[in-house]
Write an enzyme that holds these catalytic residues in place. Sequence first.
Site, mmCIF file in Angstrom:
data_model
loop_
_atom_site.group_PDB
_atom_site.id
_atom_site.type_symbol
_atom_site.label_atom_id
_atom_site.label_comp_id
_atom_site.label_asym_id
_atom_site.label_seq_id
_atom_site.Cartn_x
_atom_site.Cartn_y
_atom_site.Cartn_z
ATOM 1 N N TRP A 24 0.809 -1.219 0.000
ATOM 2 C CA TRP A 24 0.000 0.000 0.000
ATOM 3 C C TRP A 24 0.842 1.269 0.000
ATOM 4 O O TRP A 24 0.318 2.346 -0.247
ATOM 5 C CB TRP A 24 -0.904 0.012 1.248
ATOM 6 C CG TRP A 24 -0.098 -0.208 2.496
ATOM 7 C CD1 TRP A 24 0.156 -1.416 3.088
ATOM 8 C CD2 TRP A 24 0.628 0.758 3.246
ATOM 9 N NE1 TRP A 24 1.004 -1.247 4.167
ATOM 10 C CE2 TRP A 24 1.295 0.088 4.286
ATOM 11 C CE3 TRP A 24 0.779 2.153 3.150
ATOM 12 C CZ2 TRP A 24 2.105 0.747 5.217
ATOM 13 C CZ3 TRP A 24 1.583 2.813 4.074
ATOM 14 C CH2 TRP A 24 2.229 2.098 5.097
ATOM 15 N N LYS A 68 -3.221 -8.694 -7.132
ATOM 16 C CA LYS A 68 -3.941 -8.497 -5.879
ATOM 17 C C LYS A 68 -3.303 -7.322 -5.139
ATOM 18 O O LYS A 68 -2.236 -7.451 -4.542
ATOM 19 C CB LYS A 68 -3.896 -9.744 -4.992
ATOM 20 C CG LYS A 68 -4.941 -9.634 -3.871
ATOM 21 C CD LYS A 68 -4.649 -10.445 -2.664
ATOM 22 C CE LYS A 68 -3.703 -9.781 -1.718
ATOM 23 N NZ LYS A 68 -4.143 -8.477 -1.193
ATOM 24 N N SER A 90 6.057 -7.061 3.031
ATOM 25 C CA SER A 90 6.864 -7.286 4.234
ATOM 26 C C SER A 90 7.660 -8.587 4.128
ATOM 27 O O SER A 90 7.290 -9.513 3.394
ATOM 28 C CB SER A 90 5.950 -7.336 5.457
ATOM 29 O OG SER A 90 5.155 -8.490 5.408
ATOM 30 N N GLU A 150 10.491 -8.458 -3.121
ATOM 31 C CA GLU A 150 11.091 -7.171 -2.755
ATOM 32 C C GLU A 150 10.477 -6.829 -1.409
ATOM 33 O O GLU A 150 9.329 -6.404 -1.329
ATOM 34 C CB GLU A 150 10.762 -6.101 -3.805
ATOM 35 C CG GLU A 150 11.188 -6.465 -5.208
ATOM 36 C CD GLU A 150 12.686 -6.719 -5.349
ATOM 37 O OE1 GLU A 150 13.480 -5.912 -4.838
ATOM 38 O OE2 GLU A 150 13.063 -7.743 -5.958
ATOM 39 N N CYS A 196 10.032 1.809 1.825
ATOM 40 C CA CYS A 196 10.851 0.610 2.057
ATOM 41 C C CYS A 196 12.310 0.998 2.271
ATOM 42 O O CYS A 196 13.000 0.387 3.078
ATOM 43 C CB CYS A 196 10.701 -0.378 0.911
ATOM 44 S SG CYS A 196 11.065 0.321 -0.707
#
Length: 472
Positions: A143, A167, A219, A240, A274
């Site tokens: 997100w 998804k 995650s 990733e 990230c």
Amino acid sequence: MTTSAYIDTTAGQSELTIHDPADGSVVGTLPVAGRDEAAAAVRTAAAARAAWAATDPAARGKALRAAAAAVAEHAEELARLNTRETGKPYADALGGVEAGVATLEQYAELGPVHRGRSLRGSMLAADYTVIEPRGVAVLLTPWNDPVAVAAGLLGAALVTGNTVIHKPSERCPHTGARLGEILAPHFPDGVLATLTGGPDLGAALTAETDVDMFAHVGSSATGARIARAAALTGAHVIRENGGNDPLVIDDDVDPVWAAQQAALGCFANSGQICTAVERIYVHRGIADDFIAALTAEARRRNTEDPLGPLVDGRMRTLVHEQVEEALRLGATAAEGGAVPEGPGAHYPATVLLGCSDRMSIMTEETFGPVAPVQVVDSFEEGLALAAAGRYGLAANVLTGRIEHAHRAVAAFKAGTVKVNAVFGGAPGGAAQPRGESGSGFGYGPELLDEFSLVKVVHVGLPQTRDAAGNRP
Ligand code: NAD
């Protein structure tokens, strides 16, 4: 403290209701696709696989270029949705959509020229490699930069001839679903589907045996689950995943500039990037001036230039638990560190001093605006601490000494190293994350290789006979 007030991703839900993390208002509700819908989507994608694989690469590139233009036309709508669902500041959300469009355009150009190699065999043979799509690719996206990240995977997967099920994150399903609605009409039926749902739906997809590849951005814990599930079906996986990026600050740099870099790295998008800076090792020689300037940077954000909210109350709880643990174990908060009153999932820019690797704030990813600082006695000590840990996404160093820069590049066990700039880099830069940060190329031209299989071909000379049975 508000806990889990905005989105409940517990198993068994039939709908996802999304609340705006800025004020708690309802953004909307979308259905959760179940196991049967996951299986049906895979069947549809598998049925469309052969025809899309056989479509000329130039035609696939053309379709992707048209799809990119359609996303560009809807950029503001997508950015508004992104902001409402996740609290990402609108300018950043729009920047994310624009980056996504640029990536789609790049893959539209790169796809048709992505090719095999000619090999040197004998004079009277032809030896070469051809590339083929893997088949059905399932993309599981996060997100925190939903359009840019999804667009990269979608562009590379589609242009290389894979059929795709996307998804999007359960925290921004409207943004993901709308992106799918905009893209899908540009491809033949069955080539692109978007399913909304949470981890259960993701897990259902990873159990499907007719999926050829999973691309997960998210995650580390989820990435490990996906890798385990795919080991049972034989699907290729790229991951990733999370990071715990260090920043080492040498004693010869301007401490005010270093503080600006640290603040940018820790507080941009409220720390929900990230490759955010997650832990700071500053040389004692400039530590006092650096800490004063960093604290001022955080205070300015908390007073004059407020950060956007965190994505939801669950995330704020996680971040605050890490901060509280650090304070219990001896850290002090020079700024921030307390949950504010009022609606929404806001968290202040926070500077923690006296941190150490006994604290999860230094050893785990923190998806919030926290700058934990450890003062070190030498560059070498900072480098050794920074190079330790289970993650290996990116790492940063600020130094005026070229030798220290080179040593840091060699020492960091990370896919990306940034010297004297916490963000930035040339287009097309793609790296393989190390350790628990994932595996495989998730970006750049190499992503086309990940979505492709290589076949080696050797063509020898035939032995033929004429009608009379004689060899010519
Ligand atoms: P997440 O892993 O929880 O979710 C990502 C996607 O995986 C979602 O669509 C989710 O529904 C799906 N998923 C969850 N459980 C699953 C399962 N068991 N099987 C299959 N799919 C499943 O991650 P997130 O919270 O949405 O995103 C934040 C994380 O993403 C952070 O750790 C961040 O560092 C990381 N991230 C990494 C990069 C990168 O390039 N390395 C980029 C952006 C975000």
